[in-house]
Scaffold this motif. Structure first.
Motif, mmCIF file in Angstrom:
data_model
loop_
_atom_site.group_PDB
_atom_site.id
_atom_site.type_symbol
_atom_site.label_atom_id
_atom_site.label_comp_id
_atom_site.label_asym_id
_atom_site.label_seq_id
_atom_site.Cartn_x
_atom_site.Cartn_y
_atom_site.Cartn_z
ATOM 1 N N PRO A 171 0.803 -1.220 0.000
ATOM 2 C CA PRO A 171 0.000 0.000 0.000
ATOM 3 C C PRO A 171 0.838 1.274 0.000
ATOM 4 O O PRO A 171 0.359 2.332 -0.435
ATOM 5 C CB PRO A 171 -0.820 -0.108 1.299
ATOM 6 N N LEU A 172 2.100 1.186 0.455
ATOM 7 C CA LEU A 172 2.971 2.359 0.474
ATOM 8 C C LEU A 172 3.704 2.560 -0.847
ATOM 9 O O LEU A 172 4.453 3.527 -1.001
ATOM 10 C CB LEU A 172 3.985 2.237 1.617
ATOM 11 N N GLY A 173 3.496 1.648 -1.797
ATOM 12 C CA GLY A 173 4.113 1.792 -3.114
ATOM 13 C C GLY A 173 5.604 1.557 -3.132
ATOM 14 O O GLY A 173 6.326 2.113 -3.969
ATOM 15 N N VAL A 174 6.083 0.695 -2.236
ATOM 16 C CA VAL A 174 7.513 0.407 -2.123
ATOM 17 C C VAL A 174 7.825 -0.911 -2.835
ATOM 18 O O VAL A 174 7.006 -1.831 -2.842
ATOM 19 C CB VAL A 174 7.907 0.327 -0.628
ATOM 20 N N ASP A 175 9.006 -1.017 -3.435
ATOM 21 C CA ASP A 175 9.408 -2.255 -4.093
ATOM 22 C C ASP A 175 9.386 -3.412 -3.101
ATOM 23 O O ASP A 175 9.825 -3.276 -1.952
ATOM 24 C CB ASP A 175 10.816 -2.121 -4.675
ATOM 25 N N ARG A 176 8.911 -4.559 -3.558
ATOM 26 C CA ARG A 176 8.783 -5.729 -2.687
ATOM 27 C C ARG A 176 10.062 -6.557 -2.704
ATOM 28 O O ARG A 176 10.641 -6.795 -3.750
ATOM 29 C CB ARG A 176 7.612 -6.607 -3.136
ATOM 30 N N VAL A 177 10.447 -7.030 -1.523
ATOM 31 C CA VAL A 177 11.551 -7.981 -1.433
ATOM 32 C C VAL A 177 11.064 -9.369 -1.821
ATOM 33 O O VAL A 177 11.737 -10.097 -2.547
ATOM 34 C CB VAL A 177 12.147 -7.987 -0.012
ATOM 35 N N LEU A 178 9.886 -9.746 -1.329
ATOM 36 C CA LEU A 178 9.305 -11.056 -1.609
ATOM 37 C C LEU A 178 8.135 -10.894 -2.570
ATOM 38 O O LEU A 178 7.198 -10.139 -2.289
ATOM 39 C CB LEU A 178 8.810 -11.716 -0.315
ATOM 40 N N GLY A 179 8.165 -11.626 -3.666
ATOM 41 C CA GLY A 179 7.078 -11.525 -4.626
ATOM 42 C C GLY A 179 5.746 -11.964 -4.061
ATOM 43 O O GLY A 179 4.688 -11.464 -4.448
ATOM 44 N N VAL A 180 5.765 -12.919 -3.108
ATOM 45 C CA VAL A 180 4.515 -13.482 -2.588
ATOM 46 C C VAL A 180 3.865 -12.608 -1.530
ATOM 47 O O VAL A 180 2.776 -12.923 -1.055
ATOM 48 C CB VAL A 180 4.755 -14.882 -1.991
ATOM 49 N N CYS A 181 4.516 -11.491 -1.149
ATOM 50 C CA CYS A 181 3.993 -10.725 -0.019
ATOM 51 C C CYS A 181 2.670 -10.040 -0.340
ATOM 52 O O CYS A 181 1.978 -9.578 0.581
ATOM 53 C CB CYS A 181 5.026 -9.720 0.477
ATOM 54 N N TRP A 182 2.273 -9.956 -1.616
ATOM 55 C CA TRP A 182 0.971 -9.363 -1.917
ATOM 56 C C TRP A 182 -0.155 -10.162 -1.271
ATOM 57 O O TRP A 182 -1.189 -9.591 -0.890
ATOM 58 C CB TRP A 182 0.760 -9.270 -3.433
ATOM 59 N N THR A 183 0.048 -11.469 -1.116
ATOM 60 C CA THR A 183 -0.994 -12.278 -0.465
ATOM 61 C C THR A 183 -1.058 -11.971 1.025
ATOM 62 O O THR A 183 -2.132 -12.057 1.638
ATOM 63 C CB THR A 183 -0.726 -13.775 -0.668
ATOM 64 N N LEU A 184 0.072 -11.609 1.638
ATOM 65 C CA LEU A 184 0.070 -11.258 3.051
ATOM 66 C C LEU A 184 -0.670 -9.946 3.279
ATOM 67 O O LEU A 184 -1.312 -9.759 4.325
ATOM 68 C CB LEU A 184 1.504 -11.166 3.571
ATOM 69 N N TRP A 185 -0.588 -9.038 2.337
ATOM 70 C CA TRP A 185 -1.352 -7.786 2.424
ATOM 71 C C TRP A 185 -2.846 -8.089 2.390
ATOM 72 O O TRP A 185 -3.633 -7.491 3.131
ATOM 73 C CB TRP A 185 -0.935 -6.844 1.305
#
Length: 372
Positions: free
Chosen positions: A148-162
């Motif tokens: 939601p903060l528009g920051v590059d993700r370290v882990l690709g799968v973290c969108w599911t955690l959001w």
């Protein structure tokens, strides 16, 4: 993609609100690991992208037959969400808000923090071809709010955690805080279903973010299945499950189906997508109704314990392992695939044994006793 195990442990009989005693559902642990392996198959052999660099060519060339089946593995996420709806409803039943908050934070963050550090560190190595995010972005990633903060993700799968975090917040506010009851869960499922439809129709970004109509039906379906598990056969629970499936398969088709295209990596048929989503619903329902109680092997508990850390690390660290095994050591594609999964499971066990088992109880205890 929530990804819980603490709530499925042998629980107290007849918690607040009535219903059946809770028992350990080891088959659910096995289903969770199966969903994680589906996602891994998708990331290693069912899509293009950075994995192509690891293999040295398209995964379609590495797995001419299986790549078309691996492409359906991304639907493991939808199965995770159904499981999460079931488990969070079980976990939050009869719990005060502080206890629920402590259990979620202590469950999600320890392995996640270590995964962020591991992937950032490995990608910073000079011989690794993949680009690490900036130090500032890596630090923001530790909050789990990078998307939601528009920051590059370290882990690709973290969108599911959001998505999981938003579900936890809604469930805590409307079910846990006032106290979980059958009536309240049914009402929550009904209002969230209608609210998701309104969000889709209104096209208002804020409603989309809060109500996440593209994923809500899976969580709602899992909660409906838990009502079956706790209270037995019930027309309202079956109605919640049925409606959520009908809506869920629609979103799965909308997101994943496309006309047959020679330039696309793979083609997923509408029938295949619906079948995988239906499998997830049916499997969780059978487990909830006790039809798979015969699958009571102890190793399934270990499988369930490894699922979350495996899910966190398998994609990005898997790229590096595939590159080393296949391009540097010359191991054939199928051998590399199997060995990469085993290496990731081994690393997941280390995270479970030396991170989760040590720090989860500590964090949970600290948060449960913290003064407000």
């Amino acid at each position: 993609m929530a990804l819980e195990r603490s709530a499925e442990r042998t629980a107290k009989a007849a918690a607040r609100g009535g219903g059946r005693p809770q028992v350990r559902l080891r088959a659910l642990d096995g289903l969770r690991l199966l969903a994680a392996l589906m996602v891994a198959a998708y990331h290693y052999g069912g899509r293009d992208g950075e994995i192509t660099q690891a293999w040295g060519s398209s995964p379609r060339a590495q797995f001419p037959t299986l790549s078309s089946y691996f492409a359906y593995g991304c639907l493991g996420v939808q199965i995770f969400f159904v499981i999460s709806g079931f488990v969070i409803c079980m976990s939050g039943w009869g719990r005060p808000l502080r206890s629920f908050f402590a259990s979620r934070v202590s469950r999600l963050y320890p392995a996640y923090w270590v995964a962020i550090i591991l992937v950032t560190g490995v990608f910073a190595l000079p011989w690794v071809a993949y680009k690490a995010v900036s130090p500032s972005d890596a630090l923001v990633n530790l909050t789990m709010l990078q998307q939601p903060l528009g920051v590059d993700r370290v882990l690709g799968v973290c969108w599911t955690l959001w998505a999981e975090l938003r579900f936890y917040a809604l469930f805590a506010l409307f079910v846990v805080l006032p106290g979980a009851t059958r009536h309240r869960v049914v009402l929550f499922c009904a209002v969230w279903t209608l609210g998701s439809a309104f969000a889709e129709a209104s096209d208002l970004p804020l409603l989309d973010v809060v109500l996440m109509p593209e994923y809500s039906s899976y969580f709602i379906g899992g909660m409906g299945i838990y009502l079956l598990h706790r209270f037995g056969h019930d027309a309202l629970a079956w109605g919640i499950i049925g409606i959520s499936f009908l809506i869920g398969q629609h979103y799965a088709i909308r997101e994943l189906w496309h006309p047959a295209n020679m330039d696309a990596f793979s083609y997923r048929s509408a029938t295949g997508i619906i079948a995988v989503v239906a499998f997830g619903y049916v499997a969780v329902t059978l487990i909830a109704l006790g039809k798979l109680n015969w699958a009571n092997w102890r190793w399934l508990t270990v499988a369930g314990a490894l699922t979350y850390p495996f899910y966190l690390i398998h994609e990005h660290l898997g790229w590096v392992v595939v590159w080393v095994l296949h391009q540097k050591l010359g191991i054939p594609s199928y051998g590399t695939f199997a060995l990469t999964v085993l290496v990731m499971l081994g690393l997941a066990w280390l995270l479970y044994r030396f991170v989760e088992q040590r720090f989860t109880p500590m964090i949970k205890r600290s948060l449960s006793t913290a003064r407000l």
